[in-house]
Design a protein around this motif. Sequence first.
Motif, PDB file in Angstrom:
ATOM      1  N   TRP A  76     -63.266  -2.358 -73.890  1.00 54.58           N
ATOM      2  CA  TRP A  76     -64.688  -2.971 -73.363  1.00 54.58           C
ATOM      3  C   TRP A  76     -64.575  -2.001 -71.880  1.00 54.58           C
ATOM      4  CZ3 TRP A  76     -65.073  -5.430 -68.936  1.00 54.58           C
ATOM      5  CH2 TRP A  76     -66.680  -5.494 -68.509  1.00 54.58           C
ATOM      6  N   LEU A  77     -63.442  -2.583 -71.076  1.00 56.66           N
ATOM      7  CA  LEU A  77     -63.253  -1.988 -69.863  1.00 56.66           C
ATOM      8  C   LEU A  77     -63.082   0.012 -69.758  1.00 56.66           C
ATOM      9  CD1 LEU A  77     -63.478  -3.542 -67.080  1.00 56.66           C
ATOM     10  CD2 LEU A  77     -60.423  -3.006 -67.079  1.00 56.66           C
ATOM     11  N   LEU A  78     -62.738  -0.145 -70.267  1.00 56.44           N
ATOM     12  CA  LEU A  78     -62.537   1.852 -70.525  1.00 56.44           C
ATOM     13  C   LEU A  78     -63.646   2.299 -71.309  1.00 56.44           C
ATOM     14  CD1 LEU A  78     -58.470   2.223 -71.725  1.00 56.44           C
ATOM     15  CD2 LEU A  78     -59.604   2.801 -69.380  1.00 56.44           C
ATOM     16  N   PRO A 100     -67.313   3.639 -63.653  1.00 54.17           N
ATOM     17  CA  PRO A 100     -66.070   3.675 -62.319  1.00 54.17           C
ATOM     18  C   PRO A 100     -66.019   2.133 -61.619  1.00 54.17           C
ATOM     19  CG  PRO A 100     -66.357   5.418 -63.125  1.00 54.17           C
ATOM     20  CD  PRO A 100     -66.828   4.819 -63.468  1.00 54.17           C
ATOM     21  N   ASN A 101     -67.426   1.650 -60.856  1.00 54.61           N
ATOM     22  CA  ASN A 101     -67.442   1.062 -59.875  1.00 54.61           C
ATOM     23  C   ASN A 101     -66.788  -0.607 -60.622  1.00 54.61           C
ATOM     24  OD1 ASN A 101     -70.022   1.686 -61.957  1.00 54.61           O
ATOM     25  ND2 ASN A 101     -70.808  -0.156 -60.525  1.00 54.61           N
ATOM     26  N   VAL A 102     -67.138  -0.478 -62.708  1.00 57.75           N
ATOM     27  CA  VAL A 102     -67.357  -1.423 -62.512  1.00 57.75           C
ATOM     28  C   VAL A 102     -65.373  -1.702 -63.286  1.00 57.75           C
ATOM     29  CG1 VAL A 102     -67.733  -3.083 -65.140  1.00 57.75           C
ATOM     30  CG2 VAL A 102     -69.401  -2.110 -64.418  1.00 57.75           C
ATOM     31  N   ILE A 103     -65.073  -0.851 -63.539  1.00 56.89           N
ATOM     32  CA  ILE A 103     -63.520  -0.870 -63.747  1.00 56.89           C
ATOM     33  C   ILE A 103     -62.521  -1.554 -62.565  1.00 56.89           C
ATOM     34  CG2 ILE A 103     -60.791   0.709 -64.281  1.00 56.89           C
ATOM     35  CD1 ILE A 103     -63.008   2.744 -66.408  1.00 56.89           C
ATOM     36  N   LEU A 104     -62.888  -0.869 -61.039  1.00 53.56           N
ATOM     37  CA  LEU A 104     -62.619  -0.661 -60.097  1.00 53.56           C
ATOM     38  C   LEU A 104     -63.045  -2.187 -60.099  1.00 53.56           C
ATOM     39  CD1 LEU A 104     -62.823   2.126 -57.829  1.00 53.56           C
ATOM     40  CD2 LEU A 104     -61.256   1.583 -58.942  1.00 53.56           C
ATOM     41  N   ASP A 105     -64.062  -2.855 -60.090  1.00 55.27           N
ATOM     42  CA  ASP A 105     -64.683  -4.127 -60.051  1.00 55.27           C
ATOM     43  C   ASP A 105     -63.092  -5.676 -61.033  1.00 55.27           C
ATOM     44  OD1 ASP A 105     -66.340  -4.218 -58.252  1.00 55.27           O
ATOM     45  OD2 ASP A 105     -67.787  -4.204 -59.053  1.00 55.27           O
ATOM     46  N   LYS A 119     -58.367  -8.760 -62.534  1.00 52.48           N
ATOM     47  CA  LYS A 119     -58.413  -9.175 -63.921  1.00 52.48           C
ATOM     48  C   LYS A 119     -58.038  -8.771 -64.403  1.00 52.48           C
ATOM     49  CE  LYS A 119     -62.068 -11.212 -67.100  1.00 52.48           C
ATOM     50  NZ  LYS A 119     -63.875 -11.365 -67.054  1.00 52.48           N
ATOM     51  N   PHE A 120     -58.098  -7.151 -64.981  1.00 49.21           N
ATOM     52  CA  PHE A 120     -56.778  -6.670 -66.053  1.00 49.21           C
ATOM     53  C   PHE A 120     -55.106  -7.462 -65.162  1.00 49.21           C
ATOM     54  CE2 PHE A 120     -54.734  -2.832 -67.029  1.00 49.21           C
ATOM     55  CZ  PHE A 120     -54.672  -3.082 -68.994  1.00 49.21           C
TER      56      PHE A 120
END
Length: 112
Positions: free
Chosen positions: A24-26, A30-35, A39-40
Amino acid sequence: MTNKEMMRQLYERMAAEQQKYKAWLLEQPPNVILDNACKFTVREDIVMELEVLELTDAQAAALLRSRTPLADVYRAWERAETHHMDDVRDVIEARADTVIRAEKEKGQREER
């Protein structure tokens, strides 16, 4: 079910849960991935620790009763009081002290 079987099942469920979260994350910008990077990483650490952790039968069974044991553990971790920033500060100070000592020793050798 033996403890070993419960632990294997719990590990496999948490690892699958993490793989689903990663997929899901991928797909996110990019801004959501960094945020969600912290957590990951913490979730990865939880799964990794579960590989070597020895829970009691009751503990393993309790976590197995959850539909999302990894998410549950992560939420508990978020609420827990940790010393992470104290550890970061200690490492920064220790590194600075190491550099100071090395520079001082180098200066003393050059004076000889």
